[in-house]
Design a protein around this motif. Structure first.
Motif, PDB file in Angstrom:
ATOM      1  N   TYR A 121      -5.727  -0.867  -6.836  1.00  0.00           N
ATOM      2  CA  TYR A 121      -5.313   0.336  -7.546  1.00  0.00           C
ATOM      3  C   TYR A 121      -4.557   0.021  -8.824  1.00  0.00           C
ATOM      4  CZ  TYR A 121      -6.722   2.912  -3.450  1.00  0.00           C
ATOM      5  OH  TYR A 121      -7.461   3.448  -2.432  1.00  0.00           O
ATOM      6  N   PRO A 122      -4.966   0.644  -9.934  1.00  0.00           N
ATOM      7  CA  PRO A 122      -4.228   0.491 -11.190  1.00  0.00           C
ATOM      8  C   PRO A 122      -2.967   1.352 -11.167  1.00  0.00           C
ATOM      9  CG  PRO A 122      -6.082   1.970 -11.495  1.00  0.00           C
ATOM     10  CD  PRO A 122      -6.165   1.459 -10.077  1.00  0.00           C
ATOM     11  N   TRP A 123      -2.086   1.133 -12.118  1.00  0.00           N
ATOM     12  CA  TRP A 123      -0.824   1.865 -12.173  1.00  0.00           C
ATOM     13  C   TRP A 123      -1.026   3.377 -12.246  1.00  0.00           C
ATOM     14  CZ3 TRP A 123       0.065   5.140 -16.179  1.00  0.00           C
ATOM     15  CH2 TRP A 123      -0.716   4.970 -17.319  1.00  0.00           C
ATOM     16  N   TYR A 124      -2.048   3.824 -12.940  1.00  0.00           N
ATOM     17  CA  TYR A 124      -2.237   5.260 -13.136  1.00  0.00           C
ATOM     18  C   TYR A 124      -2.701   5.974 -11.865  1.00  0.00           C
ATOM     19  CZ  TYR A 124      -6.908   3.433 -14.148  1.00  0.00           C
ATOM     20  OH  TYR A 124      -8.093   2.752 -14.098  1.00  0.00           O
ATOM     21  N   TYR A 125      -2.992   5.222 -10.819  1.00  0.00           N
ATOM     22  CA  TYR A 125      -3.310   5.843  -9.535  1.00  0.00           C
ATOM     23  C   TYR A 125      -2.098   6.593  -8.983  1.00  0.00           C
ATOM     24  CZ  TYR A 125      -4.770   6.497  -4.718  1.00  0.00           C
ATOM     25  OH  TYR A 125      -5.085   7.057  -3.505  1.00  0.00           O
TER      26      TYR A 125
END
Length: 154
Positions: A65-69
């Motif tokens: 998961y990227p930070w914007y998740y």
């Protein structure tokens, strides 16, 4: 308070409140599970690395998961895409597929990389490294051709 300020305040309140309602993450803890496709077929390392690095985020039981998740409603949108991807093809559960379905999924994998409809454009906007290269395509197709499966001819 003006109507515009009330609407803006209400929208801000909704955005703050929805941050507390997060979907469950798609993380099983093991990249290669007991039902992984690699437990069904011998996969050359280069092909398996392509699948893991370019397909498993949406088509396995483990998503990075990227930070914007962490921002809603982005997480809901991403979670829906992962759920849909796993429903269509889940490399982590491939061993549990009946033979006919497994064969069909391999045929679709070949079509997806040959026709370029996977990975999704929306995924590639941010994950440029997931683009299937000609070398990837050739390796995947060469591997699939070695498998003892019978593909339906259309």
């Amino acid at each position: 308070m003006s109507t515009t300020k009330k609407v803006a305040f209400s929208l801000l309140a909704v955005l703050v409140i929805i941050q507390f309602f997060r979907p469950a993450k798609n993380i099983s803890g093991e990249i290669i599970t007991a039902n992984d496709i690699s437990k069904v077929y011998a996969i050359p390392d280069n092909v398996h690395q392509v699948l893991i690095s370019k397909c498993y985020d949406c088509h396995s039981n483990n998503t990075h998961y990227p930070w914007y998740y962490n921002i809603q409603p982005v997480a809901w949108w991403m979670s829906a895409h992962v759920d849909e991807g796993k429903e269509e093809l889940n490399f982590s559960e491939f061993k549990s597929y009946p033979e006919k379905r497994a064969n069909h999924k391999l045929e679709e994998l070949s079509e997806a990389v040959n026709e370029g409809w996977m990975p999704l454009d929306s995924y590639l906007w941010i994950h440029h490294e997931a683009k299937i290269t000609e070398e990837d395509r050739t390796a995947i197709n060469a591997w699939i051709k070695t498998l003892p499966v019978v593909f339906e001819k259309h």
